[in-house]
Design a protein around this motif. Structure first.
Motif, PDB file in Angstrom:
ATOM      1  N   SER A  51      53.769  87.018   2.384  1.00  0.00           N
ATOM      2  CA  SER A  51      54.286  87.690   1.188  1.00  0.00           C
ATOM      3  C   SER A  51      53.186  87.960   0.169  1.00  0.00           C
ATOM      4  O   SER A  51      53.238  88.959  -0.548  1.00  0.00           O
ATOM      5  CB  SER A  51      55.402  86.844   0.557  1.00  0.00           C
ATOM      6  N   TYR A  52      52.190  87.086   0.098  1.00  0.00           N
ATOM      7  CA  TYR A  52      51.100  87.284  -0.856  1.00  0.00           C
ATOM      8  C   TYR A  52      50.044  88.244  -0.306  1.00  0.00           C
ATOM      9  O   TYR A  52      49.478  89.045  -1.059  1.00  0.00           O
ATOM     10  CB  TYR A  52      50.444  85.946  -1.197  1.00  0.00           C
ATOM     11  N   ILE A 112      56.623  79.871  -4.156  1.00  0.00           N
ATOM     12  CA  ILE A 112      57.848  80.675  -4.000  1.00  0.00           C
ATOM     13  C   ILE A 112      58.530  80.888  -5.336  1.00  0.00           C
ATOM     14  O   ILE A 112      58.967  81.994  -5.669  1.00  0.00           O
ATOM     15  CB  ILE A 112      58.820  79.991  -3.019  1.00  0.00           C
ATOM     16  N   ARG A 117      61.710  85.593  -2.549  1.00  0.00           N
ATOM     17  CA  ARG A 117      60.437  86.295  -2.443  1.00  0.00           C
ATOM     18  C   ARG A 117      60.429  87.127  -1.167  1.00  0.00           C
ATOM     19  O   ARG A 117      60.693  86.622  -0.084  1.00  0.00           O
ATOM     20  CB  ARG A 117      59.283  85.297  -2.429  1.00  0.00           C
ATOM     21  N   GLU A 212      63.219  81.784   0.314  1.00  0.00           N
ATOM     22  CA  GLU A 212      63.436  80.956  -0.864  1.00  0.00           C
ATOM     23  C   GLU A 212      63.122  79.512  -0.493  1.00  0.00           C
ATOM     24  O   GLU A 212      62.735  79.224   0.651  1.00  0.00           O
ATOM     25  CB  GLU A 212      64.874  81.089  -1.354  1.00  0.00           C
TER      26      GLU A 212
END
Length: 295
Positions: A51-52, A112, A117, A212
Motif C-alpha cells: 500500500s505504501y 495502518i 487502507r 485494516e
C-alpha cells in the motif's frame, strides 16, 4: 448452475490466498518441525508495504519489492529469534512465534491507522465475462498468480540444489547434515519463502476491500487448510486451501436458503467444521503421512 459455477470460482480465488498462506506454514513445518504462528503478521506486513510502495513504484513493482522485503524480514526473524532456539522443545519455539506475531502486528498497525487502507490494486471489484459466467477480475488474478507460484515452487524443490537440500533436511536432518547440507541455511530459506508467499497473499487479501488492523484474522483460515491437506504435504496445502475456500463460498451463497437453522455467518466457521470432519476420518489429513508429529 450459473450461480453455482460463479460461487465455485469465487471460492477457488479466495482459496488460492489460503493456499499461499498454507504453503508458508507447511514449508516451515517440514524444515523445522515447528508451526510458525507469525504468518498472519507477515501477511499483514506485506499488504501494508504494498500500500505504501504502490504510489511510488507502481503496483506490480510494489508487489515484488514488498514480497522480497517481507522475505528479508522473515529471514531476520529466523536468524535473531528462532535460530538460537534450535534444540529446544518445539512447543517453546511455537510460543515464540506467537510472540513474534504480536510484536510485528503491533508495529504494522501503527502504519495502518484506524481507517481502511487501500493497497492500490488495479482490479478492485471489476468484473469480466467467461462465457455465460460473470466473475470478479481479482478472483482470476488470485488463481493465475497462485498457479504460477505453486508451479515455480514445486520446480524449485524438484530441480534446484537448494530445493533438494530442503527436501533432504525435511526428510532427516541428521542424515542431511552428514551429507554436507547446511540445516541452518535450510531453516532460513524456509522462513524466507514463507515470508515471500505471505506478502503475496496479503496483497490479494487487500484487493478491492483494503486492509485494516483486524485483517490478519483471515490468515487463520490457512490453519484448517493445512490440517485438511496434511501438515507435511505441500500439495495438500494447496488442495486444502482450495477446499476451504470453496466450502466457505458455498456456505456464503446457499446456507441461508438451505440451512437457515445454522444461524447467520456460519460460513465464517465452516472451514473449521471441515477440519473437524477430516480429522475424524483421516487424523493426518487427506495427503499427510501417518508419521507426522503434531505440535
Amino acid at each position: 448452475m450459473k450461480g453455482l459455477l460463479e460461487t465455485v470460482i469465487r471460492g477457488l480465488g479466495n482459496g488460492s490466498v489460503y493456499a499461499l498462506l498454507a504453503l508458508g506454514f507447511v514449508i516451515i513445518y517440514k524444515a523445522t518441525r515447528v508451526i510458525s504462528f507469525a504468518q498472519p503478521a507477515l501477511m499483514l506486513a506485506g499488504a501494508v508495504t504494498v500500500s505504501y510502495l504502490a504510489g511510488i513504484t507502481g503496483f506490480y513493482a510494489a508487489v515484488l519489492l514488498s514480497a522480497l522485503l517481507i522475505a528479508g524480514v522473515a529471514l531476520a526473524i529466523e536468524r535473531v529469534a528462532i535460530r538460537p532456539m534450535v534444540g529446544r522443545p518445539v512447543f517453546v519455539v511455537a510460543i515464540i512465534t506467537l510472540g513474534i506475531d504480536v510484536v510485528v502486528r503491533v508495529v504494522v498497525n501503527g502504519f495502518i491507522g484506524r481507517d481502511v487502507r487501500q493497497v492500490g490494486d488495479p482490479w478492485g471489484f471489476t468484473q469480466v465475462s467467461l462465457g455465460p459466467l460473470v466473475v470478479q477480475s481479482r478472483w482470476l488474478a488470485m488463481l493465475l498468480v497462485t498457479a504460477v507460484l505453486v508451479a515455480l515452487l514445486f520446480a524449485f524443490f524438484r530441480y534446484t540444489r537448494y530445493g533438494l537440500a530442503m527436501r533432504a533436511a525435511a526428510f532427516d536432518q541428521e542424515t542431511a547434515l552428514a551429507q554436507g547440507v547446511s540445516v541452518g541455511a535450510v531453516f532460513a530459506l524456509s522462513w524466507g519463502l514463507a515470508g515471500f508467499l505471505a506478502a503475496i497473499a496479503g496483497m490479494f487479501v487487500g484487493t478491492g476491500q483494503g486492509i485494516e488492523q483486524m485483517t490478519w484474522v483471515i490468515a487463520l483460515k490457512a490453519l484448517p487448510a493445512i490440517i485438511v491437506g496434511g501438515l507435511d504435504s505441500l500439495g495438500g496445502a494447496v488442495a486444502g486451501g482450495l477446499i476451504v475456500g470453496v466450502v466457505e463460498s458455498l456456505f456464503q451463497s446457499y446456507q441461508g436458503e438451505f440451512a437457515p437453522w445454522l444461524g447467520q455467518n456460519f460460513a465464517v466457521v465452516s472451514p473449521y467444521v471441515v477440519m473437524l470432519v477430516v480429522l475424524l476420518v483421516r487424523p493426518y489429513g487427506l495427503f499427510g503421512t501417518r508419521e507426522v508429529e503434531r505440535v
